[in-house]
Design an enzyme around this catalytic site. Structure first.
Site, PDB file in Angstrom:
ATOM      1  NE  ARG A 150      -0.434   1.699   3.636  1.00  0.00           N
ATOM      2  CZ  ARG A 150       0.722   2.353   3.790  1.00  0.00           C
ATOM      3  NH1 ARG A 150       1.852   1.706   4.015  1.00  0.00           N
ATOM      4  NH2 ARG A 150       0.741   3.667   3.691  1.00  0.00           N
TER       5      ARG A 150
ATOM      6  CE  LYS B 278      -5.416   5.963   4.203  1.00  0.00           C
ATOM      7  NZ  LYS B 278      -6.205   5.283   3.145  1.00  0.00           N
TER       8      LYS B 278
ATOM      9  CG  ASP C 283      -2.865   8.229  -1.433  1.00  0.00           C
ATOM     10  OD1 ASP C 283      -2.843   8.852  -0.348  1.00  0.00           O
ATOM     11  OD2 ASP C 283      -2.567   7.028  -1.535  1.00  0.00           O
TER      12      ASP C 283
HETATM   13  C1  LIG Z   1       2.970   8.457   0.032  1.00  0.00           C
HETATM   14  S1  LIG Z   1       1.805   7.216  -0.155  1.00  0.00           S
HETATM   15  C2  LIG Z   1       1.237   7.103   1.429  1.00  0.00           C
HETATM   16  C3  LIG Z   1      -0.216   7.363   1.483  1.00  0.00           C
HETATM   17  O1  LIG Z   1      -0.918   6.183   1.073  1.00  0.00           O
HETATM   18  C4  LIG Z   1      -1.775   5.837   2.134  1.00  0.00           C
HETATM   19  O2  LIG Z   1      -2.960   5.267   1.750  1.00  0.00           O
HETATM   20  P1  LIG Z   1      -3.159   3.671   1.869  1.00  0.00           P
HETATM   21  O3  LIG Z   1      -2.523   3.238   3.146  1.00  0.00           O
HETATM   22  O4  LIG Z   1      -4.670   3.535   1.845  1.00  0.00           O
HETATM   23  O5  LIG Z   1      -2.499   3.121   0.636  1.00  0.00           O
HETATM   24  C5  LIG Z   1      -2.010   7.137   2.815  1.00  0.00           C
HETATM   25  O6  LIG Z   1      -2.882   7.947   2.079  1.00  0.00           O
HETATM   26  C6  LIG Z   1      -0.634   7.668   2.852  1.00  0.00           C
HETATM   27  O7  LIG Z   1      -0.507   8.977   3.192  1.00  0.00           O
END
Ligand SMILES: CSC[C@H]1O[C@H](OP(=O)(O)O)[C@H](O)[C@@H]1O
Length: 367
Positions: free
Chosen positions: A56, A267, A256
């Site tokens: 992720r 997030k 993102d």
């Molecule tokens: C720099 S990418 C990190 C970013 O991605 C996360 O989302 P997820 O854990 O759902 O993939 C989150 O938005 C982070 O800030």
């Protein structure tokens, strides 16, 4: 810094599996209590790993999609270009349906497809080799991008550091090594601080737990603790009081997708942090590889926001569902958008961007 590099090696998000026939990822849904690596190979396995957040974070999603397309292409039996490309494109379009917000997924998939199209005159066996090389290039670029972002963020930390006092830093979600090839984005300034001789006790990173999937509590604090950096976790609803009482001197978050006007999707909860930071006068920086800046998306209103299963709110992490039977969770957006007018600056690998952001992006050649 061997111990830190040893840790990075232990939790490396994406690497080749045996004989490069699979992608080896750390299953982040099991962290921090279990460090388990899994090998994924088929388009279905790769899609599921991204969808379930086993891998992720925008940069890591991009790198894993690139690695995934290389191993998928390796398994396409066709030696004629048309047959090979037809199957390749179908898999690429399938992976593109795994998650909608992180633009790195689409950028990396397009870059892999461009590699195929640019070499259509070459034997398919050579195209397969070039795809592996392109995936590794994407990964290596991400390491340097993080370092550049980290150096800029570290200079901002230096400007705020008071002798003998820990510098209070707030983060939200996980934008660390576990969302990237190595140094992360929002945590890169802390890792660069260590490289520049700061001690772990020179800073105190306050990690928002980040409901509902707790990337902050589970992943960011896990990383920073292992790096020897003073860190603590707090409920998301405690950030305001930390800012009001002067504990937080700077905020670094990942992203993102950043729209052309500087609105930044990150997030869920990030937009609230931006409002609080603006109210309390705490500088807030979006750490954004230029691959996450989407100039084709005019404003944050145009960024697709992933809606996830509301069950993640009600029953995840609870022995018993948190709400009475029959009471449903209302909705579960994985992201929200920090208004560009509330953001102090956007740190890219090309430098620090200040408002007006579209102009700043273009000055840095971000298209
Ligand atoms: C720099 S990418 C990190 C970013 O991605 C996360 O989302 P997820 O854990 O759902 O993939 C989150 O938005 C982070 O800030």
């Amino acid at each position: 810094m061997s111990s830190l590099n040893d840790f990075f090696e232990k939790v490396i998000t994406v690497k080749w599996g045996p004989e490069k026939k699979s992608v080896d990822i750390i299953d982040q849904t099991l962290l921090p209590n279990t460090i388990k690596r899994i090998q994924i190979r088929t388009q279905e396995e790769i899609w599921e790993a991204i969808k379930k957040l086993r891998v992720r974070g925008a940069p890591a999603i991009g790198v894993s999609a690139a690695y995934g397309m290389a191993v998928i292409a390796n398994d396409i039996p066709d030696e004629d270009y048309e047959g090979f490309y037809t199957k390749f494109k179908a898999s690429k379009e399938y992976l593109a349906t795994s998650r909608p917000t992180a633009v790195n997924l689409f950028w990396a998939l397009n870059r892999m497809e461009d590699t195929v199209k640019a070499n259509r005159e070459k034997p398919v066996s050579e195209i397969r080799r070039l795809l592996y090389a392109e995936a590794e290039k994407i990964r290596e670029e991400d390491v340097q991008i993080s370092r550049n972002i980290g150096e800029t963020g570290f200079r901002l930390m230096e400007e705020l550091k008071e002798d003998g006092k820990e510098l209070g830093i707030l983060t939200h979600c996980n934008a660390g090594t576990l969302c990237s090839a190595k140094y992360g984005t929002a945590t890169a300034p802390m890792y660069m601080a260590l490289e520049h001789g700061w001690k772990g006790t020179d800073m105190h990173v306050y990690c928002d737990e980040t409901r509902p999937l707790l990337q902050g509590a589970r992943l960011t604090s896990f990383e920073l603790y292992n790096a020897g950096i003073t860190t603590s976790v707090q409920c998301d609803n405690m950030a305001a009081l930390l800012m009001k009482t002067g504990k937080i001197k700077i905020i670094f978050v990942g992203c993102d997708r950043v729209a052309a006007n500087g609105d930044a999707a990150n997030k869920i909860g990030t937009s609230a942090l931006a409002v609080l930071a603006h109210h309390y006068g705490v500088p807030m920086y979006i750490c954004a590889p230029s691959s996450t800046i989407d100039m084709a998306t005019p404003t944050g209103d145009d960024i697709p926001i992933e809606m996830r299963d509301p069950e993640e709110i009600k029953s995840m992490w609870y022995k018993e569902p948190m709400a009475p039977a029959g009471v449903d969770a209302s909705f579960n957006p994985a992201f929200d958008v920090a208004d560009h007018r509330l953001i102090t600056g956007i740190i890219t690998e090309k430098g620090l961007c200040s408002a007006p952001y579209e102009e700043a992006f273009r000055k840095f050649g971000i298209k």
